[in-house]
Design a protein around this motif. Structure first.
Motif, short mmCIF file in Angstrom:
data_model
loop_
_atom_site.label_atom_id
_atom_site.label_comp_id
_atom_site.label_asym_id
_atom_site.label_seq_id
_atom_site.Cartn_x
_atom_site.Cartn_y
_atom_site.Cartn_z
N ARG A 1 0.81 -1.22 0.00
CA ARG A 1 0.00 0.00 0.00
C ARG A 1 0.85 1.27 0.00
O ARG A 1 0.31 2.37 -0.14
CB ARG A 1 -0.90 0.03 1.23
CG ARG A 1 -1.96 -1.04 1.24
CD ARG A 1 -2.97 -0.86 0.13
NE ARG A 1 -3.59 0.45 0.24
CZ ARG A 1 -4.16 1.10 -0.76
NH1 ARG A 1 -4.19 0.56 -1.95
NH2 ARG A 1 -4.69 2.28 -0.58
N ARG B 1 3.07 2.63 -2.21
CA ARG B 1 3.08 3.42 -3.44
C ARG B 1 1.77 4.15 -3.71
O ARG B 1 1.78 5.36 -3.99
CB ARG B 1 3.45 2.55 -4.64
CG ARG B 1 3.65 3.39 -5.88
CD ARG B 1 3.99 2.59 -7.10
NE ARG B 1 4.95 1.55 -6.81
CZ ARG B 1 5.30 0.63 -7.68
NH1 ARG B 1 4.76 0.61 -8.88
NH2 ARG B 1 6.18 -0.29 -7.37
N PRO B 2 0.59 3.49 -3.63
CA PRO B 2 -0.64 4.24 -3.89
C PRO B 2 -0.89 5.37 -2.90
O PRO B 2 -1.32 6.46 -3.29
CB PRO B 2 -1.74 3.18 -3.77
CG PRO B 2 -1.09 1.88 -3.87
CD PRO B 2 0.33 2.06 -3.47
N THR C 1 -0.85 9.40 -3.98
CA THR C 1 -2.01 10.24 -3.70
C THR C 1 -1.61 11.45 -2.88
O THR C 1 -2.00 12.58 -3.16
CB THR C 1 -3.09 9.43 -2.95
OG1 THR C 1 -3.45 8.30 -3.74
CG2 THR C 1 -4.31 10.27 -2.67
#
Length: 100
Positions: free
Chosen positions: A26, A28-29, A33
């Protein structure tokens, strides 16, 4: 993230291994963002021009919330999962994990 950690545990990973891999997946996302929103709101957060009296507080709150989300999602959630989860917890079967 918790569902993915549970799937890893159902496949045979230990609680710590699953929590670390879930957090890494999780990273990288959440970082993308946060970076995109922060870079987009940075001019509004640092502005002192006309009209910035209403924009600056909103931009600061949004950037602060994104940074807080980063800390909570990538550090606190996996830590709490490792702290609360037990090796004998009831998890979905490996066949159910493969079909999803």
């Amino acid at each position: 993230m918790v569902q993915y950690i549970n799937q890893l545990r159902a496949r045979g990973h230990t609680v710590k291994e699953a929590a670390v891999e879930g957090a890494v997946l999780r990273l990288r996302p959440i970082m993308m963002t946060m970076l995109v929103a922060t870079l987009g709101l940075l001019p509004a957060a640092l502005s002192h021009d006309i009209g910035s009296d209403s924009q600056r507080p909103f931009a600061i709150v949004i950037v602060g919330g994104l940074v807080t989300d980063l800390v909570l999602s990538l550090i606190l959630l996996p830590t709490l999962y490792v702290w609360i989860a037990h090796p004998g917890d009831r998890l979905p079967s490996a066949e159910d994990v493969m079909t999803e």
